[in-house]
Design an enzyme around this catalytic site. Structure first.
Site, PDB file in Angstrom:
ATOM      1  N   LEU A 157      35.438  -8.733  46.257  1.00 16.14           N
ATOM      2  CA  LEU A 157      34.001  -8.732  45.913  1.00 16.14           C
ATOM      3  C   LEU A 157      33.445 -10.133  46.178  1.00 16.14           C
ATOM      4  CD1 LEU A 157      31.905  -6.671  44.641  1.00 16.14           C
ATOM      5  CD2 LEU A 157      32.184  -7.986  42.535  1.00 16.14           C
ATOM      6  N   GLY A 158      33.332 -10.452  47.463  1.00 19.04           N
ATOM      7  CA  GLY A 158      32.743 -11.729  47.856  1.00 19.04           C
ATOM      8  C   GLY A 158      31.326 -11.487  48.336  1.00 19.04           C
ATOM      9  N   ARG A 159      30.929 -12.223  49.397  1.00 24.23           N
ATOM     10  CA  ARG A 159      29.548 -12.071  49.906  1.00 24.23           C
ATOM     11  C   ARG A 159      29.322 -10.651  50.429  1.00 24.23           C
ATOM     12  NH1 ARG A 159      30.742 -17.802  52.274  1.00 24.23           N
ATOM     13  NH2 ARG A 159      32.301 -16.529  53.326  1.00 24.23           N
ATOM     14  N   ILE A 160      30.222 -10.183  51.292  1.00 24.63           N
ATOM     15  CA  ILE A 160      30.047  -8.843  51.879  1.00 24.63           C
ATOM     16  C   ILE A 160      30.355  -7.765  50.843  1.00 24.63           C
ATOM     17  CG2 ILE A 160      30.963  -7.261  53.627  1.00 24.63           C
ATOM     18  CD1 ILE A 160      31.359  -9.785  55.431  1.00 24.63           C
ATOM     19  N   ARG A 180      41.390 -12.093  43.385  1.00 18.93           N
ATOM     20  CA  ARG A 180      42.419 -12.838  42.650  1.00 18.93           C
ATOM     21  C   ARG A 180      41.847 -13.347  41.337  1.00 18.93           C
ATOM     22  NH1 ARG A 180      43.624 -16.707  47.518  1.00 18.93           N
ATOM     23  NH2 ARG A 180      41.367 -16.484  47.436  1.00 18.93           N
ATOM     24  N   ARG A 237      39.901  -7.046  58.000  1.00 22.63           N
ATOM     25  CA  ARG A 237      40.763  -7.320  59.142  1.00 22.63           C
ATOM     26  C   ARG A 237      41.864  -6.285  59.153  1.00 22.63           C
ATOM     27  NH1 ARG A 237      37.247  -9.817  60.898  1.00 22.63           N
ATOM     28  NH2 ARG A 237      37.151 -12.000  61.541  1.00 22.63           N
ATOM     29  N   GLU A 266      43.994  -5.542  67.875  1.00 18.37           N
ATOM     30  CA  GLU A 266      42.812  -5.144  68.665  1.00 18.37           C
ATOM     31  C   GLU A 266      42.921  -5.648  70.096  1.00 18.37           C
ATOM     32  OE1 GLU A 266      39.415  -6.567  66.460  1.00 18.37           O
ATOM     33  OE2 GLU A 266      39.971  -5.391  64.716  1.00 18.37           O
ATOM     34  N   HIS A 284      35.361  -2.580  66.074  1.00 16.67           N
ATOM     35  CA  HIS A 284      35.017  -3.866  65.435  1.00 16.67           C
ATOM     36  C   HIS A 284      33.538  -4.226  65.679  1.00 16.67           C
ATOM     37  CE1 HIS A 284      36.882  -7.962  64.118  1.00 16.67           C
ATOM     38  NE2 HIS A 284      35.623  -7.868  63.712  1.00 16.67           N
TER      39      HIS A 284
HETATM   40  P1  NAP Z   1      34.090 -14.102  51.004  1.00 20.16           P
HETATM   41  O1  NAP Z   1      32.716 -14.233  50.451  1.00 20.16           O
HETATM   42  O2  NAP Z   1      34.956 -15.300  51.068  1.00 20.16           O
HETATM   43  O3  NAP Z   1      34.816 -12.949  50.167  1.00 20.16           O
HETATM   44  C1  NAP Z   1      36.169 -12.717  50.229  1.00 20.16           C
HETATM   45  C2  NAP Z   1      36.604 -12.068  48.917  1.00 20.16           C
HETATM   46  O4  NAP Z   1      37.982 -11.709  49.019  1.00 20.16           O
HETATM   47  C3  NAP Z   1      36.460 -12.976  47.707  1.00 20.16           C
HETATM   48  O5  NAP Z   1      35.820 -12.252  46.689  1.00 20.16           O
HETATM   49  C4  NAP Z   1      37.885 -13.322  47.313  1.00 20.16           C
HETATM   50  O6  NAP Z   1      37.991 -13.479  45.907  1.00 20.16           O
HETATM   51  C5  NAP Z   1      38.637 -12.088  47.810  1.00 20.16           C
HETATM   52  N1  NAP Z   1      40.050 -12.371  48.107  1.00 20.16           N
HETATM   53  C6  NAP Z   1      40.555 -13.367  48.857  1.00 20.16           C
HETATM   54  N2  NAP Z   1      41.895 -13.306  48.889  1.00 20.16           N
HETATM   55  C7  NAP Z   1      42.243 -12.215  48.155  1.00 20.16           C
HETATM   56  C8  NAP Z   1      43.469 -11.608  47.809  1.00 20.16           C
HETATM   57  N3  NAP Z   1      44.641 -12.118  48.222  1.00 20.16           N
HETATM   58  N4  NAP Z   1      43.461 -10.487  47.037  1.00 20.16           N
HETATM   59  C9  NAP Z   1      42.285  -9.977  46.613  1.00 20.16           C
HETATM   60  N5  NAP Z   1      41.074 -10.507  46.910  1.00 20.16           N
HETATM   61  C10 NAP Z   1      41.066 -11.621  47.659  1.00 20.16           C
HETATM   62  O7  NAP Z   1      34.049 -13.529  52.483  1.00 20.16           O
HETATM   63  P2  NAP Z   1      32.953 -12.584  53.140  1.00 20.16           P
HETATM   64  O8  NAP Z   1      31.894 -13.402  53.762  1.00 20.16           O
HETATM   65  O9  NAP Z   1      32.562 -11.520  52.172  1.00 20.16           O
HETATM   66  O10 NAP Z   1      33.830 -11.959  54.341  1.00 20.16           O
HETATM   67  C11 NAP Z   1      34.988 -11.226  54.088  1.00 20.16           C
HETATM   68  C12 NAP Z   1      35.739 -10.886  55.366  1.00 20.16           C
HETATM   69  O11 NAP Z   1      35.093  -9.835  56.060  1.00 20.16           O
HETATM   70  C13 NAP Z   1      35.823 -11.988  56.415  1.00 20.16           C
HETATM   71  O12 NAP Z   1      36.814 -12.944  56.107  1.00 20.16           O
HETATM   72  C14 NAP Z   1      36.151 -11.212  57.672  1.00 20.16           C
HETATM   73  O13 NAP Z   1      37.551 -11.093  57.828  1.00 20.16           O
HETATM   74  C15 NAP Z   1      35.563  -9.841  57.399  1.00 20.16           C
HETATM   75  N6  NAP Z   1      34.425  -9.536  58.291  1.00 20.16           N
HETATM   76  C16 NAP Z   1      34.555  -8.527  59.193  1.00 20.16           C
HETATM   77  C17 NAP Z   1      33.507  -8.227  60.035  1.00 20.16           C
HETATM   78  C18 NAP Z   1      33.607  -7.122  61.018  1.00 20.16           C
HETATM   79  O14 NAP Z   1      32.957  -7.187  62.054  1.00 20.16           O
HETATM   80  N7  NAP Z   1      34.365  -6.074  60.744  1.00 20.16           N
HETATM   81  C19 NAP Z   1      32.329  -8.969  59.972  1.00 20.16           C
HETATM   82  C20 NAP Z   1      32.242  -9.989  59.053  1.00 20.16           C
HETATM   83  C21 NAP Z   1      33.292 -10.273  58.208  1.00 20.16           C
HETATM   84  P3  NAP Z   1      39.138 -14.410  45.261  1.00 20.16           P
HETATM   85  O15 NAP Z   1      39.086 -15.713  46.001  1.00 20.16           O
HETATM   86  O16 NAP Z   1      38.768 -14.509  43.811  1.00 20.16           O
HETATM   87  O17 NAP Z   1      40.415 -13.679  45.444  1.00 20.16           O
HETATM   88  C1  8YV Z   2      32.619 -10.391  64.833  1.00 26.67           C
HETATM   89  C2  8YV Z   2      33.745 -10.775  62.502  1.00 26.67           C
HETATM   90  O1  8YV Z   2      33.482  -9.499  65.386  1.00 26.67           O
HETATM   91  O2  8YV Z   2      32.422 -12.335  61.336  1.00 26.67           O
HETATM   92  C3  8YV Z   2      33.537 -11.860  61.497  1.00 26.67           C
HETATM   93  O3  8YV Z   2      34.515 -12.232  60.835  1.00 26.67           O
HETATM   94  O4  8YV Z   2      34.800 -10.236  62.590  1.00 26.67           O
HETATM   95  C4  8YV Z   2      32.598 -10.294  63.341  1.00 26.67           C
HETATM   96  O5  8YV Z   2      31.381 -10.678  62.873  1.00 26.67           O
HETATM   97  C5  8YV Z   2      32.717 -11.676  65.560  1.00 26.67           C
HETATM   98  O6  8YV Z   2      32.625 -12.789  64.807  1.00 26.67           O
HETATM   99  C6  8YV Z   2      31.753 -11.688  66.708  1.00 26.67           C
HETATM  100  O7  8YV Z   2      31.584 -12.921  67.256  1.00 26.67           O
END
Ligand code: NAP
Ligand code: 8YV
Length: 320
Positions: A157-160, A180, A237, A266, A284
């Site tokens: 439960l972070g930003r996304i 955590r 991921r 991927e 993705h």
């Molecule tokens: P964020 O704000 O840092 O949120 C990550 C969350 O994960 C935090 O709440 C953190 O809380 C939790 N976390 C970290 N390690 C953990 C663990 N071992 N067990 C349980 N919870 C854990 O990041 P965000 O901006 O929301 O982005 C999250 C991820 O989304 C990115 O890192 C990226 O991999 C993915 N993403 C994918 C796409 C796509 O295109 N599919 C696009 C954007 C992002 P704690 O620190 O308290 O554990």
């Molecule tokens: C994109 C992502 O695939 O932000 C991430 O972590 O996985 C996605 O937004 C990538 O960054 C596009 O450049």
């Protein structure tokens, strides 16, 4: 220290909009590595003057490349995840690393919900049923599962994850989460272990970070806890889910369904997943809208310009 008027940028991939690429090239001496006939030769020629590296969340940016650039002072990445970048290694050398947080939260959360609805309500299957003229002639279309008023577990439960929870409120869902650390600023139900969250949830959405710390966090035990009616959604991921266990649980009816935007290797997706009707697969694309990619690319440019002007990126990744 005087800064060169046009610092040299080693760019691993183009900015996705021509106007932003042009803006970058007006302010920097840009080395377009993706066009290089001989990548290593090009790196050797410019290594001593490269102060800035432009990359993305899905473009490997490893220690061996960083180490070849002695003048490197900043890495600006498009995307929020940084598991493909050796951030700790760069930071240990005093190199700043920026990413593009927040500007993609809503877009990624929208897609997470799209995946959940597609899976639970069998939307892709229904589309195929109509296109293949089964409507009216084939077997009755199978019933789906309701989404509203169900229990949504969020892993991370972070930003996304928080943007996903906001959307769940509109569907009158109950939201639980596992991080955590428990968050003091939310009333959503906290589960101290992932297994307890999975046991409680009807649907489990994975929104945590990638990398070594979360590799195979979702294993057979967690998938079994989610159970034969449960659906897993992954926009985080691929590495977070043990894909072999996922395939097995789906094949054996121990898990209800999976809706996945990301994969372990991927763009390779296991054939077994492609053959299952209760699986939704996307390439993705969670942040892939014109509006969001423009905001992300703009933020990359802003970070690069801020670094050139005053030596500091504006959205740095915290020390790892
Ligand atoms: P964020 O704000 O840092 O949120 C990550 C969350 O994960 C935090 O709440 C953190 O809380 C939790 N976390 C970290 N390690 C953990 C663990 N071992 N067990 C349980 N919870 C854990 O990041 P965000 O901006 O929301 O982005 C999250 C991820 O989304 C990115 O890192 C990226 O991999 C993915 N993403 C994918 C796409 C796509 O295109 N599919 C696009 C954007 C992002 P704690 O620190 O308290 O554990
Ligand atoms: C994109 C992502 O695939 O932000 C991430 O972590 O996985 C996605 O937004 C990538 O960054 C596009 O450049």
């Amino acid at each position: 220290m005087t800064r060169p008027a046009h610092p040299t940028v080693l760019q691993l991939l183009p900015l996705p909009f021509p106007q932003l690429q042009s803006a970058l090239e007006e302010s920097f001496d840009v080395v377009r590595l993706w066009e290089a006939a001989n990548r290593q030769e090009t790196i050797n020629q410019v290594a001593d003057r490269v102060t800035l590296l432009l990359t993305s969340a899905t473009t490997p940016t490893r220690a061996d490349l960083i180490d070849q650039l002695p003048a490197l002072r900043a890495i600006c990445s498009q995307g929020v995840g940084f598991d493909a970048i050796d951030v700790a290694h760069a930071q240990a050398r005093g190199i700043q690393v920026s990413n593009t947080p927040d500007v993609l939260n809503d877009c990624v959360a929208d897609l997470a919900f799209g995946l959940l609805l597609t899976s639970a309500r069998r939307i892709a299957q229904g589309d195929n049923y109509v296109r293949t003229n089964q409507w009216g002639s084939g077997p009755a279309f199978p019933l789906g599962s309701s989404v509203h008023h169900k229990k949504l577990g969020i892993v991370g439960l972070g930003r996304i994850g928080s943007a996903i929870a906001q959307r769940a409120a509109g569907f009158n869902m109950h939201v639980g989460y596992h991080n955590r650390t428990q968050r003091p600023d939310t009333a959503h139900t906290y589960f101290g272990t992932l297994a307890e969250l999975a046991e409680w949830s009807d649907f489990l959405v994975v929104a945590t970070v990638g990398g070594a710390s979360t590799r195979h966090l979702i294993n057979e035990t967690i998938l079994d806890a989610l159970g034969p009616k449960g659906i897993i959604v992954n926009i985080s991921r691929g590495s977070v889910i043990d894909e072999t266990a996922l395939v097995q649980c789906l094949q054996q009816g121990r898990l209800g369904g999976a809706a996945l935007d990301v994969f372990d290797n991927e763009p390779t997706v296991p054939d077994a997943l492609k053959s299952m009707e209760n699986v939704v697969l996307l390439p993705h694309i969670a942040s892939a809208t014109t509006e969001t990619r423009l905001a992300m690319a703009n933020l990359v440019l802003e970070n690069a310009c801020a670094f050139a002007q005053n030596g500091k990126v504006i959205t740095p990744i915290p020390p790892q």
